[in-house]
Scaffold this active site. Structure first.
Site, PDB file in Angstrom:
ATOM      1  CD  GLU A   1      -5.208  -2.030   4.411  1.00  0.00           C
ATOM      2  OE1 GLU A   1      -4.720  -3.149   4.611  1.00  0.00           O
ATOM      3  OE2 GLU A   1      -4.902  -1.018   5.101  1.00  0.00           O
TER       4      GLU A   1
ATOM      5  CG  ASN B   1      -1.121  -4.685   7.589  1.00  0.00           C
ATOM      6  OD1 ASN B   1      -0.097  -4.083   7.277  1.00  0.00           O
ATOM      7  ND2 ASN B   1      -1.569  -4.713   8.825  1.00  0.00           N
TER       8      ASN B   1
ATOM      9  CG  ASN C   1       1.733  -2.049   3.783  1.00  0.00           C
ATOM     10  OD1 ASN C   1       1.665  -0.833   3.876  1.00  0.00           O
ATOM     11  ND2 ASN C   1       1.392  -2.850   4.796  1.00  0.00           N
ATOM     12  CD  GLU C   2       2.956  -1.042   8.067  1.00  0.00           C
ATOM     13  OE1 GLU C   2       2.576  -2.058   8.697  1.00  0.00           O
ATOM     14  OE2 GLU C   2       2.520   0.093   8.303  1.00  0.00           O
TER      15      GLU C   2
ATOM     16  CE1 TYR D   1      -2.187   5.310  10.636  1.00  0.00           C
ATOM     17  CE2 TYR D   1      -0.406   3.716  10.744  1.00  0.00           C
ATOM     18  CZ  TYR D   1      -1.469   4.270  10.068  1.00  0.00           C
ATOM     19  OH  TYR D   1      -1.823   3.796   8.823  1.00  0.00           O
TER      20      TYR D   1
ATOM     21  CD  GLU E   1      -0.172   2.521   6.244  1.00  0.00           C
ATOM     22  OE1 GLU E   1      -0.441   2.427   7.465  1.00  0.00           O
ATOM     23  OE2 GLU E   1      -0.023   1.537   5.497  1.00  0.00           O
TER      24      GLU E   1
ATOM     25  CD  GLN F   1      -7.250   2.533   5.444  1.00  0.00           C
ATOM     26  OE1 GLN F   1      -8.259   2.287   4.793  1.00  0.00           O
ATOM     27  NE2 GLN F   1      -6.501   1.564   5.950  1.00  0.00           N
TER      28      GLN F   1
END
Length: 497
Positions: free
Chosen positions: A26, A71, A171-172, A243, A291, A346
């Site tokens: 990212e 993001n 994304n999200e 996460y 992710e 990442q």
């Protein structure tokens, strides 16, 4: 502690899609600038790519890398990152409070992918932009020529299309922190239209619908059901993000969080299959776990706002983090019949297995090694082992198996691998491995990471957490016995003799 694993070729979970060993880059912190791209570095090539980073990425054997966010993508104008570099505008990135110079963009990333022997998983902006801009990017990257956007790519010096096959639809989008955040209905509509137009532009691509940003979000489950109900006919995968951290400094509970991960995966699969049944569809929606990682060391770290590529989210991982990453990967493989894509988030510097010094050296974080082992030795089919082992209770979970394990079988290469985590802090495990119908298979190599303190870390020129080889398991009439050290990661490779 005694434990037993029983294996058979008949215990097949499914074929492992190599994309399950993907990763993520990212425009965040030093992932791009100072990570994969650093033109002034002594080891930079003619395109400004750090060759030492490329070498370690190749060792990981990463088949796909998600880009450019995250993001970041929800406010990204992809057109800013193509064409002559000197004409590209600098933009304020509202996602991370930094300045994006746009020196590195789509074509640079695609060139980097070729050099790193990987493929791009491209994300489109469905936050501040929409279906038209998304399909324009598909035309730019994938169309041969003779149209406005493909001819623009050619004018930028790239005659041949890049042929990007995998696309994330935002994304999200449920997250309040996301630029252009949407309700499930709003997102389902724009995702359906974007995917439709993108596939009309190139019918060979696959698209990924955003799932909930977290299983703890208030709309988890409802978000998936609503957006998937709208977009089902046009999309191919639903994403999951997760996460874990050890903020409470409770190692036993930290190691047990894969029980929660199992429940998360199961719930999303149930929603996917509910919508399939509701629609009387023959199409099965699979999962993209795009992710996942351990992330908590760098939370709330200060940074300079509107700076360019300042250090952000640079977790230095310890040994217990490596064991959790190992357990998470085992869990993903246990569901390889439905999880077809996964991205360790990442790849470089930002919560990453590879860490660099700007202008200087590089080292492998503790989490690098289990990912490397599974990516290189965990191909073929996943076998579901019958596991017998003691269990423990901790503050957050009960009945936690001490042994986390999965096996992979490559019939073409006549190889099999058993991956194990011994979660006991104190007890070694005498592991019996019974091969029911794998005649002629003998131990080839026994690799482990053990003997380290839970908080022990690697750093430049000080990498004490790394794997070593052990004596091969002993054999007794088709059964094998291996000694797993307390608190350890273990890779036992078999080969047909």
């Amino acid at each position: 502690m005694k434990a037993k694993i029983t294996l058979s070729k008949e215990f097949k979970i499914g074929q492992i899609d190599e994309r399950i060993y993907g990763s993520f880059i990212e425009h965040l912190g030093r992932a791009v600038y100072g990570g994969i791209y650093e033109p002034d570095h002594p080891l930079a090539d003619e395109d400004g790519f750090r060759t030492d980073v490329i070498e370690l990425v190749k060792e990981l054997n990463v088949p796909v890398v998600r880009y450019p966010g995250g993001n970041f993508v929800s406010g990204y104008n992809w057109e800013d990152g193509v064409g002559p570099v000197e004409k590209r505008p600098a933009r304020l990135d509202l996602a991370w409070g930094t300045t994006e110079p746009n020196c590195f963009g789509t074509n640079e990333f695609m060139k980097w992918c070729k050099k790193a022997d990987t493929q791009c998983m491209m994300a489109v902006n469905l936050g501040t932009r929409g279906a038209e801009e998304a399909r324009n990017l598909v035309e730019y990257t994938n169309h041969k020529g003779g149209s406005a956007w493909s001819d623009m790519r050619i004018s930028h010096g790239y005659k041949d299309p890049w042929g990007v096959k995998l696309w994330c639809l935002g994304n999200e989008m449920d997250g309040r922190w996301q630029m252009g955040a949407k309700t499930a209905t709003e997102y389902g509509r724009v995702a359906y239209e974007a995917s439709k137009l993108m596939k009309w532009t190139d019918d060979s691509i696959e698209t990924v619908l955003c799932g909930s940003s977290s299983r703890n979000s208030k709309t988890f489950g409802e978000w998936e059901a609503t957006s998937l109900d709208i977009a089902y006919d046009s999309i191919d995968y639903v994403s999951l993000h997760q996460y874990y951290g050890n903020q409470k400094n409770d190692t036993e509970s930290f190691l047990a969080q894969t029980l929660e991960l199992e429940e998360f995966i199961h719930t999303v699969l149930c929603v996917c299959d509910y919508i399939k049944a509701k629609k009387r569809s023959k199409k099965t929606i699979n999962l993209s776990f795009d992710e996942w990682n351990v992330w908590y060391h760098s939370n709330n770290a200060p940074y300079e706002k509107w700076s360019l590529a300042s250090a952000r989210l640079e977790d230095i991982y310890n040994f217990e983090d490596a064991l959790v990453v190992s357990s998470m990967m085992i869990t993903l493989l246990r569901h390889c019949d439905r999880i077809k894509i996964a991205c360790l988030a990442q790849l470089v510097n930002v919560i990453a297995p590879i860490f660099t010094q700007t202008g200087g050296g590089i080292f492998k974080q503790t989490i690098y090694y289990p990912f490397e082992h599974m990516s290189n030795y965990g191909r073929g089919e996943a076998l579901n082992p019958i596991i017998s082992c003691p269990k423990y209770d901790c503050k957050e979970f009960t009945d936690v198996p001490y042994l986390e394990a999965i096996s992979t079988f490559d019939e073409e290469k006549e190889e099999m691998t058993v991956f194990c985590v011994n979660k006991s802090l104190d007890d070694e495990a005498v592991l019996d491995i019974s091969l029911l119908d794998l005649d002629g298979y003998r131990p080839l190599e026994f690799i482990s990471m053990d003997g380290c303190g839970a908080k022990e870390e690697n750093y430049f020129n000080a990498s004490s957490v790394k794997p070593h080889t052990n004596e091969l398991p002993t054999a007794d009439n088709g059964n094998f016995t291996a000694l797993l050290k307390p608190f350890s990661w273990n890779v036992i490779r078999f080969k047909k003799i």
